[in-house]
Design an enzyme around this catalytic site. Structure first.
Site, PDB file in Angstrom:
ATOM      1  N   MET A 241       0.845  -1.202   0.000  1.00  0.00           N
ATOM      2  CA  MET A 241       0.000   0.000   0.000  1.00  0.00           C
ATOM      3  C   MET A 241       0.881   1.253   0.000  1.00  0.00           C
ATOM      4  SD  MET A 241      -3.375  -0.995   2.128  1.00  0.00           S
ATOM      5  CE  MET A 241      -2.721  -0.819   3.758  1.00  0.00           C
ATOM      6  N   GLY A 242       2.148   1.088  -0.347  1.00  0.00           N
ATOM      7  CA  GLY A 242       3.034   2.255  -0.440  1.00  0.00           C
ATOM      8  C   GLY A 242       3.537   2.720   0.910  1.00  0.00           C
TER       9      GLY A 242
ATOM     10  N   GLU B 110      11.893   0.083   5.006  1.00  0.00           N
ATOM     11  CA  GLU B 110      12.891  -0.985   4.856  1.00  0.00           C
ATOM     12  C   GLU B 110      12.234  -2.381   4.823  1.00  0.00           C
ATOM     13  OE1 GLU B 110      16.495  -2.158   3.986  1.00  0.00           O
ATOM     14  OE2 GLU B 110      16.026  -0.007   4.065  1.00  0.00           O
TER      15      GLU B 110
ATOM     16  N   HIS C 252       9.330  -3.181   3.351  1.00  0.00           N
ATOM     17  CA  HIS C 252       8.923  -3.379   1.952  1.00  0.00           C
ATOM     18  C   HIS C 252      10.153  -3.648   1.077  1.00  0.00           C
ATOM     19  CE1 HIS C 252       5.594  -0.531   3.350  1.00  0.00           C
ATOM     20  NE2 HIS C 252       4.930  -1.609   2.984  1.00  0.00           N
TER      21      HIS C 252
ATOM     22  N   ASP D  70       2.702  -9.339   8.749  1.00  0.00           N
ATOM     23  CA  ASP D  70       1.263  -9.586   8.685  1.00  0.00           C
ATOM     24  C   ASP D  70       1.095 -11.097   8.565  1.00  0.00           C
ATOM     25  OD1 ASP D  70       0.072  -6.672   8.187  1.00  0.00           O
ATOM     26  OD2 ASP D  70       1.938  -6.864   7.097  1.00  0.00           O
TER      27      ASP D  70
ATOM     28  N   GLN E  35      -2.147 -12.634   7.306  1.00  0.00           N
ATOM     29  CA  GLN E  35      -2.322 -12.333   5.883  1.00  0.00           C
ATOM     30  C   GLN E  35      -1.490 -13.308   5.026  1.00  0.00           C
ATOM     31  OE1 GLN E  35      -2.414  -8.260   4.053  1.00  0.00           O
ATOM     32  NE2 GLN E  35      -0.296  -8.730   3.599  1.00  0.00           N
TER      33      GLN E  35
HETATM   34  P1  AMP Z   1       1.575  -2.897   3.474  1.00  0.00           P
HETATM   35  O1  AMP Z   1       2.081  -1.840   2.569  1.00  0.00           O
HETATM   36  O2  AMP Z   1       1.586  -2.521   4.918  1.00  0.00           O
HETATM   37  O3  AMP Z   1       0.261  -3.490   3.010  1.00  0.00           O
HETATM   38  O4  AMP Z   1       2.621  -4.084   3.378  1.00  0.00           O
HETATM   39  C1  AMP Z   1       2.995  -4.639   2.148  1.00  0.00           C
HETATM   40  C2  AMP Z   1       3.813  -5.873   2.392  1.00  0.00           C
HETATM   41  O5  AMP Z   1       4.977  -5.537   3.153  1.00  0.00           O
HETATM   42  C3  AMP Z   1       3.067  -6.960   3.197  1.00  0.00           C
HETATM   43  O6  AMP Z   1       3.381  -8.226   2.660  1.00  0.00           O
HETATM   44  C4  AMP Z   1       3.624  -6.773   4.570  1.00  0.00           C
HETATM   45  O7  AMP Z   1       3.561  -7.941   5.354  1.00  0.00           O
HETATM   46  C5  AMP Z   1       5.047  -6.397   4.273  1.00  0.00           C
HETATM   47  N1  AMP Z   1       5.664  -5.710   5.419  1.00  0.00           N
HETATM   48  C6  AMP Z   1       5.207  -4.595   6.041  1.00  0.00           C
HETATM   49  N2  AMP Z   1       5.995  -4.288   7.093  1.00  0.00           N
HETATM   50  C7  AMP Z   1       6.960  -5.235   7.138  1.00  0.00           C
HETATM   51  C8  AMP Z   1       8.077  -5.489   8.006  1.00  0.00           C
HETATM   52  N3  AMP Z   1       8.345  -4.706   9.044  1.00  0.00           N
HETATM   53  N4  AMP Z   1       8.860  -6.550   7.742  1.00  0.00           N
HETATM   54  C9  AMP Z   1       8.583  -7.377   6.691  1.00  0.00           C
HETATM   55  N5  AMP Z   1       7.555  -7.192   5.838  1.00  0.00           N
HETATM   56  C10 AMP Z   1       6.745  -6.152   6.065  1.00  0.00           C
END
Ligand code: AMP
Length: 280
Positions: free
Chosen positions: A30-31, A35, A37, A150, A153
């Site tokens: 979701m942008g 680090e 991502h 997540d 998820q």
């Molecule tokens: P989001 O943008 O929050 O929807 O996350 C996009 C992807 O990045 C998802 O697969 C999340 O699980 C992953 N993600 C977000 N934060 C982290 C993190 N701290 N460590 C590893 N993966 C992450």
């Protein structure tokens, strides 16, 4: 790096790459890239020949009282970071490109979505699986990379892929943390400095769990009680759930099982909902 907003042209570009024999990895986000991502992009690069990053704040996965409007949007910075990481294709659609006013088809994974965040956020996973399925169908990617931050998820997507025999391999990426232990999240920017400090109780709780298990405590109710007591001491934190479950099925367990025991936490720090987890 090619930036694409139109659904048709995204589908066409991906198909062309597939025809050229490229192995595609997709990283849905979701942008507001951080680090965490970027670590997913690096894993995607190692497991493919072309990396697709998607940036879309998916309204379908937000509840009516959630933070859809204030969710951070930092596209210019995200584009720079993605380019620096060597992303090949970046897909940034608009809401109406993916959901027109007559949209009426959803993907719904059952049992595994009825607990943890699924319980606290009704409809959330239906929104996630629907958008992820659309992205998988459009891209025909060979590999999908999802963060274990997540964790539910990641398990839900893996279940969907298995149940629907989708020809894609799902890779779960380790959680990236700040030095303090706080798991990186786009939502951390909502926290005031005292809230950031209070949020450390999450990673402390994960450490406490490991210590208790090392000391020989195997009873799940006892472990949960000790964790709850520890987190409750933090005034700014309200517990949504503390669960200790089987890490594959997410079903309840009575006793600790080595390497198959998940502790998942969700708390509100002020108004911000944060999650964290560990498999021990
Ligand atoms: P989001 O943008 O929050 O929807 O996350 C996009 C992807 O990045 C998802 O697969 C999340 O699980 C992953 N993600 C977000 N934060 C982290 C993190 N701290 N460590 C590893 N993966 C992450």
């Amino acid at each position: 790096m090619k930036k694409i907003s139109s659904v048709q042209s995204f589908q066409k570009q991906c198909l062309n790459l597939k025809k050229q024999g490229e192995k595609l990895a997709i990283v849905p986000t979701m942008g507001a890239l951080h680090e965490g991502h970027l670590s997913l992009i690096r894993i995607a690069k190692k497991n493919s020949t072309k990396v697709i990053l998607t940036i879309f704040v998916n309204p379908l996965q937000f509840g009516p009282k959630e933070d859809l409007d204030k969710y951070p949007r930092t596209l210019t910075k995200d584009l720079k970071l993605a380019k620096r990481e060597g992303v090949d294709l970046i897909f940034c659609p608009q809401i109406e490109d993916l959901y027109d006013e007559n949209f009426q088809t959803y993907v719904d994974v059952e049992k595994i979505t009825h607990k943890l965040c699924g319980k606290s956020r009704p409809g959330h996973f239906r929104g996630v699986t629907t958008i992820v399925m659309k992205l998988f169908m459009l891209s025909q990617a060979d590999v999908g990379v999802f963060g274990k931050k997540d964790y539910q998820q990641y398990r839900v997507i893996s279940q969907m892929v298995k149940d629907l025999n989708l020809p894609i391999k799902i890779i779960g990426a380790p959680i990236k943390r700040e030095k303090s232990g706080l798991a990186l999240s786009s939502r951390n920017q909502y926290l005031s400095s005292s809230e950031s400090q209070a949020a450390l109780v999450l990673s402390q709780a994960l450490k406490l769990l490991k210590n208790l298990i090392q000391e020989g405590e195997k009873n799940i109710s006892q472990l949960k009680r000790r964790i709850r007591t520890h987190i409750s001491k933090e005034d700014l934190v309200n517990i949504d759930y503390i669960e200790i479950l089987d890490s594959e099925s997410l079903e309840p367990i009575e006793k600790y099982r080595s390497k198959k025991t998940l502790m998942a936490l969700a708390v509100f720090v002020g108004k911000t909902r944060l999650i964290d987890n560990v498999v021990v």
